[in-house]
Design a protein around this motif. Structure first.
Motif, PDB file in Angstrom:
ATOM      1  N   ARG A  10       6.409 -12.884 -16.877  1.00 16.67           N
ATOM      2  CA  ARG A  10       5.521 -11.755 -16.648  1.00 16.67           C
ATOM      3  C   ARG A  10       4.402 -12.134 -15.518  1.00 16.67           C
ATOM      4  NH1 ARG A  10       5.996  -6.959 -18.959  1.00 16.67           N
ATOM      5  NH2 ARG A  10       7.214  -6.916 -20.860  1.00 16.67           N
ATOM      6  N   GLU A  12       1.235 -12.040 -15.264  1.00 21.68           N
ATOM      7  CA  GLU A  12       0.041 -11.854 -15.899  1.00 21.68           C
ATOM      8  C   GLU A  12      -0.599 -13.291 -16.372  1.00 21.68           C
ATOM      9  OE1 GLU A  12       1.426  -9.731 -19.293  1.00 21.68           O
ATOM     10  OE2 GLU A  12       1.634 -11.363 -20.569  1.00 21.68           O
ATOM     11  N   VAL A  52       0.974 -15.329  -9.895  1.00 27.34           N
ATOM     12  CA  VAL A  52       0.497 -14.124 -10.594  1.00 27.34           C
ATOM     13  C   VAL A  52      -0.365 -13.448  -9.795  1.00 27.34           C
ATOM     14  CG1 VAL A  52      -1.245 -13.623 -12.372  1.00 27.34           C
ATOM     15  CG2 VAL A  52       0.409 -15.146 -12.942  1.00 27.34           C
ATOM     16  N   ASP A  64       7.541  -5.000 -14.054  1.00 27.76           N
ATOM     17  CA  ASP A  64       7.163  -6.021 -13.092  1.00 27.76           C
ATOM     18  C   ASP A  64       8.146  -6.951 -12.872  1.00 27.76           C
ATOM     19  OD1 ASP A  64       5.729  -7.770 -11.897  1.00 27.76           O
ATOM     20  OD2 ASP A  64       4.358  -8.041 -13.690  1.00 27.76           O
TER      21      ASP A  64
END
Length: 175
Positions: A10, A12, A52, A64
């Motif tokens: 992800r 993040e 990111v 995402d």
């Protein structure tokens, strides 16, 4: 023994240390020298942090796209590839060139006014006072071969190679 793995993460901040821990664990298991592992870990951290920060989030109501990390160890060579879903490097290059063009115009105006601007060095260095922008310089400094390119469909790809040295080869003894 050859090792290959790929992660889809992800977009993040928590994904960055996860990728680094997996890489460091893989290299420790393979018996890679800890100093070399540390350098590669820093380079991977910078590449993932860029993914990111610069990868495009999913559009409203969609998941995402995240980013992908692939690592391959073949003999004494490590190859890392980090692919994101952002605008790619062309957009960043255009912004940098536009800023450089404005700076050159300013130097030309100062020169016409009788003031001389300091000459720029041919060597490109990172702005050590900037809050960002040093990651790609670090990757270049820590890896043996680096390539920055755009993905054919969308996003940027940062790939780098490092020649590994081993302190011990526990996996080689186990086979």
């Amino acid at each position: 023994m050859d090792i290959w793995w790929s992660l889809h993460l992800r977009r993040e901040p928590a994904s960055v240390p996860l990728a680094r821990r997996i890489l460091l664990g893989t290299m420790a298991t393979a018996g890679v020298d800890p100093e070399v592992s540390y350098e590669v870990g820093v380079a991977l951290t910078e590449a993932c942090a860029n993914a990111v920060e610069h990868a495009a989030p999913g559009s409203a109501g969609t998941e995402d796209d995240g980013f992908q990390v692939t690592a391959t160890i073949v003999g004494d060579r490590l190859r890392i590839e980090v692919t994101d879903s952002g605008p790619g490097f062309a957009l960043r290059l255009r912004r940098d060139r536009a800023a450089e063009g404005r700076a050159a115009e300013g130097r030309a105006a100062e020169s016409k006014a009788g003031r001389t601007a300091p000459r720029r060095s041919a060597v490109v260095t990172a702005d050590t006072s900037a809050e960002s922008g040093r990651g790609l310089f670090l990757i270049r400094a820590l890896a043996d071969h680096v390539q920055f390119r755009n993905h054919p469909r969308r996003g940027a790809v940062v790939s780098f190679d490092k020649v590994l040295t081993y302190q011990d080869r526990p996996l080689a003894r186990a086979s």
